[in-house]
Scaffold this motif. Structure first.
Motif, PDB file in Angstrom:
ATOM      1  N   GLY A  40       0.794  -1.210   0.000  1.00 47.04           N
ATOM      2  CA  GLY A  40       0.000   0.000   0.000  1.00 47.04           C
ATOM      3  C   GLY A  40       0.830   1.264   0.000  1.00 47.04           C
ATOM      4  N   ASP A  41       1.964   1.255   0.713  1.00 49.58           N
ATOM      5  CA  ASP A  41       2.783   2.472   0.780  1.00 49.58           C
ATOM      6  C   ASP A  41       3.393   2.808  -0.573  1.00 49.58           C
ATOM      7  OD1 ASP A  41       4.549   0.352   0.761  1.00 49.58           O
ATOM      8  OD2 ASP A  41       5.910   1.208   2.254  1.00 49.58           O
ATOM      9  N   ILE A  44       0.555   4.551  -2.486  1.00 49.70           N
ATOM     10  CA  ILE A  44       0.246   5.870  -1.949  1.00 49.70           C
ATOM     11  C   ILE A  44       1.350   6.888  -2.242  1.00 49.70           C
ATOM     12  CG2 ILE A  44       0.072   7.142   0.251  1.00 49.70           C
ATOM     13  CD1 ILE A  44      -2.511   5.866  -0.618  1.00 49.70           C
ATOM     14  N   THR A  68      -4.556   1.926   3.502  1.00 43.92           N
ATOM     15  CA  THR A  68      -4.305   2.487   2.171  1.00 43.92           C
ATOM     16  C   THR A  68      -5.559   3.155   1.628  1.00 43.92           C
ATOM     17  OG1 THR A  68      -2.655   0.767   1.700  1.00 43.92           O
ATOM     18  CG2 THR A  68      -3.561   1.962  -0.188  1.00 43.92           C
TER      19      THR A  68
END
Length: 236
Positions: A40-41, A44, A68
């Motif tokens: 997710g990072d 993002i 997220t």
């Protein structure tokens, strides 16, 4: 084109989802661009509302799918979100981030294709109101009614909007196909006008938000017919 992001840390599922999306594209005729992320990072980090659909694995090591989705919703209220999980209870939590659906692991093509079709249907309904245009350093959501007309200059497009001009590299034909079904018409080679903002026709020109845009002779009859139909439908 439909732009899909997939955040899945398990390679076997990531490969499977990518294959399923390609299979769906081949069968449906949809043009789909897929961006793959392992967490997710990573998704993002450079997220600028550039996707139509985001598929999120709920359990990821650094930034999980729910977190997220919460971060995505801070900047993008329009993107469709679908969770990939092996725990059905996450579907309830998904309502908090306006998730459309969830797919249970192990993922079958039939279940996945059904949910993908539903998501695309929702996106197409949304296209009648909003679309995404590229801007320097990212992208922006633009409401259909805020766009007066599109101008083509060489390899660039200029969107004349309520808040000023937005210019980027693009092809008029692509935007003509996208906007014609929602009330736009190409009055000549260089202009695609929003019929909502046509104030009248004078001296061979469409008056759009106070500006006179030439209507080419071959398109004049069709333009006047479409404009009359649009105005008649709007006033019913």
């Amino acid at each position: 084109m439909i732009r899909i992001a997939v955040a899945e840390d398990e390679k076997q599922y990531a490969d499977q989802l990518q294959a399923y999306i390609q299979q769906y594209a081949d069968q449906s005729g949809e043009i789909i661009d897929v961006a793959m992320y392992t967490d997710g990072d990573e998704l993002i980090e450079n997220y600028k509302a550039q996707f139509d659909l985001v598929l999120l694995d709920v359990e990821m090591p650094f930034l999980d799918g729910m977190s997220t989705a919460e971060l995505i919703r801070k900047t993008d209220q329009e993107v469709v979100i679908i969770f990939i999980t092996n725990m059905a209870q996450y579907a309830i939590r998904g309502y908090a981030v306006d998730a459309l659906d969830y797919v249970l692991k192990p993922v079958s093509y039939f279940a996945f294709s059904q949910r993908l079709a539903r998501a695309i249907s929702r996106m197409k309904k949304r296209e009648f109101h909003y679309f995404t245009v590229p801007i320097k350093g990212g992208a922006m959501k633009l409401e259909r009614g805020d766009l007066f007309y599109v101008e083509s200059q060489r390899h660039n497009l200029i969107f004349h909007t309520r808040n000023g001009k937005v210019q980027f590299a693009g092809v008029m034909k692509e935007w003509e196909e996208k906007l014609t079904p929602v009330g736009f018409f190409r009055c000549n080679k260089g202009y695609l006008v929003n019929l909502e903002h046509v104030e009248g026709v004078r001296d061979g020109c469409a008056i759009v938000h106070g500006e006179a845009l030439i209507i080419s002779r071959p398109r004049k009859a069709a333009f006047l017919e479409v404009l009359a139909e649009y105005m008649g439908g709007r006033n019913r």
